[in-house]
Write a protein that holds these residues in place. Structure first.
Motif, PDB file in Angstrom:
ATOM      1  N   UNK A  42      -5.570   8.287  -0.765  1.00  0.00           N
ATOM      2  CA  UNK A  42      -4.814   6.958  -0.595  1.00  0.00           C
ATOM      3  C   UNK A  42      -3.231   7.016  -1.134  1.00  0.00           C
ATOM      4  N   UNK A  43      -3.449   7.536  -2.410  1.00  0.00           N
ATOM      5  CA  UNK A  43      -1.963   7.541  -3.059  1.00  0.00           C
ATOM      6  C   UNK A  43      -0.973   8.565  -2.583  1.00  0.00           C
ATOM      7  N   UNK A  44      -1.695   9.831  -1.910  1.00  0.00           N
ATOM      8  CA  UNK A  44      -0.942  10.580  -1.264  1.00  0.00           C
ATOM      9  C   UNK A  44      -0.367   9.998  -0.131  1.00  0.00           C
ATOM     10  N   UNK A  49       4.003   7.914   3.561  1.00  0.00           N
ATOM     11  CA  UNK A  49       4.363   6.928   4.188  1.00  0.00           C
ATOM     12  C   UNK A  49       5.720   6.519   3.794  1.00  0.00           C
ATOM     13  N   UNK A  50       6.089   6.510   2.465  1.00  0.00           N
ATOM     14  CA  UNK A  50       6.961   6.418   1.827  1.00  0.00           C
ATOM     15  C   UNK A  50       8.120   7.248   2.002  1.00  0.00           C
ATOM     16  N   UNK A  51       7.953   8.558   2.032  1.00  0.00           N
ATOM     17  CA  UNK A  51       8.912   9.506   2.475  1.00  0.00           C
ATOM     18  C   UNK A  51       9.457   9.471   3.707  1.00  0.00           C
ATOM     19  N   UNK A  52       8.257   9.073   4.605  1.00  0.00           N
ATOM     20  CA  UNK A  52       8.728   9.049   6.121  1.00  0.00           C
ATOM     21  C   UNK A  52       9.380   8.006   6.316  1.00  0.00           C
ATOM     22  N   UNK A  53       9.405   6.753   5.675  1.00  0.00           N
ATOM     23  CA  UNK A  53      10.309   5.540   5.768  1.00  0.00           C
ATOM     24  C   UNK A  53      11.653   5.944   5.167  1.00  0.00           C
ATOM     25  N   UNK A  54      11.652   6.639   4.058  1.00  0.00           N
ATOM     26  CA  UNK A  54      13.038   7.245   3.426  1.00  0.00           C
ATOM     27  C   UNK A  54      13.885   8.025   4.330  1.00  0.00           C
TER      28      UNK A  54
END
Length: 219
Positions: A42-44, A49-54
């Motif tokens: 879940x952490x990964x 998702x955060x990297x994809x948004x960035x």
């Protein structure tokens, strides 16, 4: 023999108990491992998702920057094209047909041209007709005859927009005047005498030219 059987049975029961406890321990351990693995996954997933948004944000900003840059370059090219397509309008006329200034409002006619790009100047009438609308610069150079006067005006569509008064002493006298004006296509510009008398006269020779010139600066 019965005692041995009983002893063996107890050992078996004890061993089964140990096995059961071991199984329980392994079950708990696997449960903990599974929980840890799930948390890590879940952490990964959140990190991805955060990297994809960035990445999406950076991509959109880059796209906007490139689009804006391309639009600016496009406008520069359009302006450059306009400059390159600007017609060459320029004239440089000389040699007056008549040097006497004995008639008020008489148009000065320069019979010859060194330059007449765009054929705006008419050597038969003395009129310059703007082939295209735009910002024009006009310059006038005239020489008054010995002990004579000259009163001249640069005229646009009947209105004097620049004027000159000159007196020729023993060595004659030459003056310059002009204006920068915006003309519509077809507008006319000329030079005229603004005051007439017997002592009003211009002079010209191989050392003193009377000239009238104009140039399209920007349209």
């Amino acid at each position: 023999m019965v005692n041995e059987i009983k002893k063996t049975e107890d050992n078996i029961i004890s061993t089964l108990g140990d096995i059961k406890q071991t199984v329980a321990d392994f079950t708990d351990m696997f449960a903990d491992m599974r929980g840890n693995i799930t948390d890590e996954l879940l952490k990964r997933e959140e990190e991805i998702k955060g990297r994809e948004k960035l990445f999406k944000t950076l991509f959109e900003e880059t796209r906007k920057t490139l689009t804006s840059g391309n639009e600016a370059e496009k406008q520069k090219l359009i302006q450059l094209q306009g400059i390159l397509e600007q017609p060459a309008i320029a004239f440089y006329a000389h040699h007056l047909k008549d040097l006497l200034l004995d008639t008020t409002d008489e148009i000065l006619i320069f019979e010859k041209t060194f330059t007449n790009e765009g054929t705006g100047y008419d050597t038969s009438t003395g009129l310059f007709t703007a082939p295209v609308g735009g910002l024009y610069q006009f310059d006038v150079h005239t020489c008054a005859s010995n002990e004579k006067y000259s009163y001249l005006g640069l005229v646009m569509e009947g209105n004097v927009i620049a004027a000159d008064a000159n007196y020729g002493d023993a060595s004659y006298g030459c003056n310059n005047f002009g204006a920068i004006i915006r003309l519509k296509s077809g507008a006319k510009v000329w030079i005229k005498s603004t005051s007439s008398a017997s002592n009003r006269q211009l002079y010209q020779d191989s050392h003193r030219f009377n000239t009238f010139s104009g140039l399209l600066v920007n349209n």
